[in-house]
Scaffold this motif. Structure first.
Motif, PDB file in Angstrom:
ATOM      1  N   ARG A   7       0.831  -1.202   0.000  1.00  0.00           N
ATOM      2  CA  ARG A   7       0.000   0.000   0.000  1.00  0.00           C
ATOM      3  C   ARG A   7       0.868   1.255   0.000  1.00  0.00           C
ATOM      4  NH1 ARG A   7      -2.515  -1.194   4.066  1.00  0.00           N
ATOM      5  NH2 ARG A   7      -1.447   0.070   5.638  1.00  0.00           N
ATOM      6  N   ARG A  10       2.476   1.731  -3.357  1.00  0.00           N
ATOM      7  CA  ARG A  10       1.525   2.243  -4.342  1.00  0.00           C
ATOM      8  C   ARG A  10       1.332   3.752  -4.172  1.00  0.00           C
ATOM      9  NH1 ARG A  10      -2.287   1.303  -7.937  1.00  0.00           N
ATOM     10  NH2 ARG A  10      -4.260   2.437  -7.848  1.00  0.00           N
ATOM     11  N   LEU A  11       1.284   4.206  -2.940  1.00  0.00           N
ATOM     12  CA  LEU A  11       1.136   5.641  -2.698  1.00  0.00           C
ATOM     13  C   LEU A  11       2.353   6.404  -3.206  1.00  0.00           C
ATOM     14  CD1 LEU A  11      -0.440   5.623   0.877  1.00  0.00           C
ATOM     15  CD2 LEU A  11      -1.567   6.232  -1.274  1.00  0.00           C
ATOM     16  N   LEU A  14       2.011   6.674  -6.921  1.00  0.00           N
ATOM     17  CA  LEU A  14       0.996   7.657  -7.281  1.00  0.00           C
ATOM     18  C   LEU A  14       1.558   9.062  -7.166  1.00  0.00           C
ATOM     19  CD1 LEU A  14      -2.189   6.179  -5.583  1.00  0.00           C
ATOM     20  CD2 LEU A  14      -1.660   6.245  -8.008  1.00  0.00           C
ATOM     21  N   ASP A  18       2.391  12.669 -10.241  1.00  0.00           N
ATOM     22  CA  ASP A  18       2.033  14.081 -10.190  1.00  0.00           C
ATOM     23  C   ASP A  18       3.189  14.965 -10.631  1.00  0.00           C
ATOM     24  OD1 ASP A  18      -0.582  14.097  -9.537  1.00  0.00           O
ATOM     25  OD2 ASP A  18      -0.326  14.596  -7.434  1.00  0.00           O
ATOM     26  N   THR A 184      -9.837  16.134  -0.522  1.00  0.00           N
ATOM     27  CA  THR A 184      -9.171  14.944  -0.012  1.00  0.00           C
ATOM     28  C   THR A 184      -9.398  14.827   1.490  1.00  0.00           C
ATOM     29  OG1 THR A 184      -7.115  16.194   0.284  1.00  0.00           O
ATOM     30  CG2 THR A 184      -7.405  15.014  -1.796  1.00  0.00           C
ATOM     31  N   ASP A 253      -7.808  12.967 -11.388  1.00  0.00           N
ATOM     32  CA  ASP A 253      -7.828  11.947 -10.333  1.00  0.00           C
ATOM     33  C   ASP A 253      -6.404  11.576  -9.900  1.00  0.00           C
ATOM     34  OD1 ASP A 253      -8.222   9.813  -8.659  1.00  0.00           O
ATOM     35  OD2 ASP A 253      -9.503   8.699 -10.032  1.00  0.00           O
ATOM     36  N   THR A 255      -5.475   9.222  -8.066  1.00  0.00           N
ATOM     37  CA  THR A 255      -5.309   7.764  -7.941  1.00  0.00           C
ATOM     38  C   THR A 255      -5.267   7.060  -9.290  1.00  0.00           C
ATOM     39  OG1 THR A 255      -7.699   7.294  -7.805  1.00  0.00           O
ATOM     40  CG2 THR A 255      -6.563   7.852  -5.757  1.00  0.00           C
ATOM     41  N   GLU A 257      -3.114   6.652 -12.422  1.00  0.00           N
ATOM     42  CA  GLU A 257      -1.822   6.942 -13.020  1.00  0.00           C
ATOM     43  C   GLU A 257      -1.981   7.238 -14.506  1.00  0.00           C
ATOM     44  OE1 GLU A 257      -2.621   4.174 -11.344  1.00  0.00           O
ATOM     45  OE2 GLU A 257      -0.891   3.328 -10.281  1.00  0.00           O
TER      46      GLU A 257
END
Length: 333
Positions: A7, A10-11, A14, A18, A184, A253, A255, A257
């Motif tokens: 997890r 993955r963050l 992400l 950006d 958020t 978004d 989340t 990619e």
């Protein structure tokens, strides 16, 4: 079940999506393009001003378009996008300095903008009105500047960019832009501005022209007749139809990619993504630069700037105040 490591990883990935420009190619369609995702960069630019929401969205789109086009520069230099119009937002400026430094600002009539927002009509065409959009490549001192100019005439920034490439470069182009606040949750939650965009261009089989090989913007008188006689390539038609399915929330978004978005759009045709380049907010102003600028003014103009014994200059891009004692501003010539 995924682990906490998965997890967290993955963050991290992400976050890497950006504030970056991702080039891609769909060879079977003869298409190249770029995806832009801006998070902290555009939020930082907007946070330095107290703009109405509609003006913030317009500037965020301008910054996104500038990042999209400026990142194609193959040399050290600057790409400048400037809109001048008779609308409530009469000036919009964003510039990109290699390798990926961005800044921007807007000048507007607050009462006119708020009236449009209250009526629900504050879209890009109403905010900009009629005028022109100029795109300039500055290669530095002692080098020639290249500029292309297209009319706005109630067009959005993406429509104006499409028109430029169609008329001046005869390069079929389709640009999509989106900007807005995203809510958020969590400790760092709240309303944060984001922006995104995607561009595709249909390249001729015998070459790879630069998307911003800017010219004078002059168009042959019989240009429209010539274009009407040409049939659209089926591959380009398919590329545009696929791009038309992109929704604003997909461009914003955090989340989703960019690679996943490209796969959704073009996986049947075989899309290849290339290494991305980073985008950051950076202003070129400094105390020494402002002082040099002041020294270029006539003494009578400098005298008019003095208030309470000081000269104060505010950077339009980053809102930084530079305060000088008049004695510091001594002309060297």
């Amino acid at each position: 079940m995924s682990s906490s490591y998965d997890r967290d990883r993955r963050l991290q990935l992400l976050g890497m999506a950006d504030d970056a420009v991702l080039p891609f190619e769909v060879k079977s369609l003869g298409v190249r393009g770029r995806v832009v995702r801006l998070g902290d960069t555009v939020a930082d630019i907007l946070a330095r001003h107290n703009y109405p929401p509609s003006v913030s969205a317009l500037l965020a789109e301008a910054v996104t378009l500038t990042a999209m086009l400026g990142s194609t520069l193959k040399f050290e230099g600057k790409f400048i996008l400037q809109a001048n119009s008779d609308g409530p937002v009469d000036m919009l400026v964003a510039d990109f300095t290699t390798p990926g430094q961005m800044r921007g600002y807007a000048h507007f009539d607050l009462d006119a903008v708020e009236a449009l927002e209250d009526s629900g009509e504050a879209d890009a065409s109403a905010l900009l009105g009629e005028g022109y959009l100029a795109m300039t490549v500055d290669q530095g001192d002692h080098m020639e500047r290249y500029q292309g100019v297209v009319p706005l005439d109630g067009a959005s920034l993406s429509e104006a960019a499409n028109l430029y490439f169609q008329q001046s470069e005869q390069l079929p182009t389709d640009v999509r832009l989106a900007a807005g606040p995203i809510v958020t949750s969590g400790e760092a939650g709240g309303e944060n501005w984001r922006a995104g965009g995607i561009m595709i261009q249909h390249l001729p089989d015998d070459g790879e022209p630069s998307p911003i090989a800017l010219s004078s913007g002059d168009v042959p008188e019989d240009y429209e007749d010539l274009m009407d006689e040409q049939e659209e390539d089926d591959r380009w038609v398919r590329g545009r139809l696929l791009l038309a399915t992109v929704e604003d929330h997909e461009l914003l978004d955090p989340t989703l990619e960019p690679e996943r978005l490209l796969y959704r759009l073009f996986h049947e045709d075989g899309v290849v993504a290339y290494p991305s380049s980073a985008i950051t907010r950076h202003c070129l102003c400094s105390r020494s630069r402002v002082a040099d600028l002041l020294r270029s003014f006539p003494q009578e103009d400098l005298a008019d700037m003095i208030e309470d014994g000081r000269i104060t200059v505010t950077c339009e891009f980053c809102s930084t105040d530079y305060v000088f004692d008049p004695g510091e501003i001594v002309r060297t010539h």
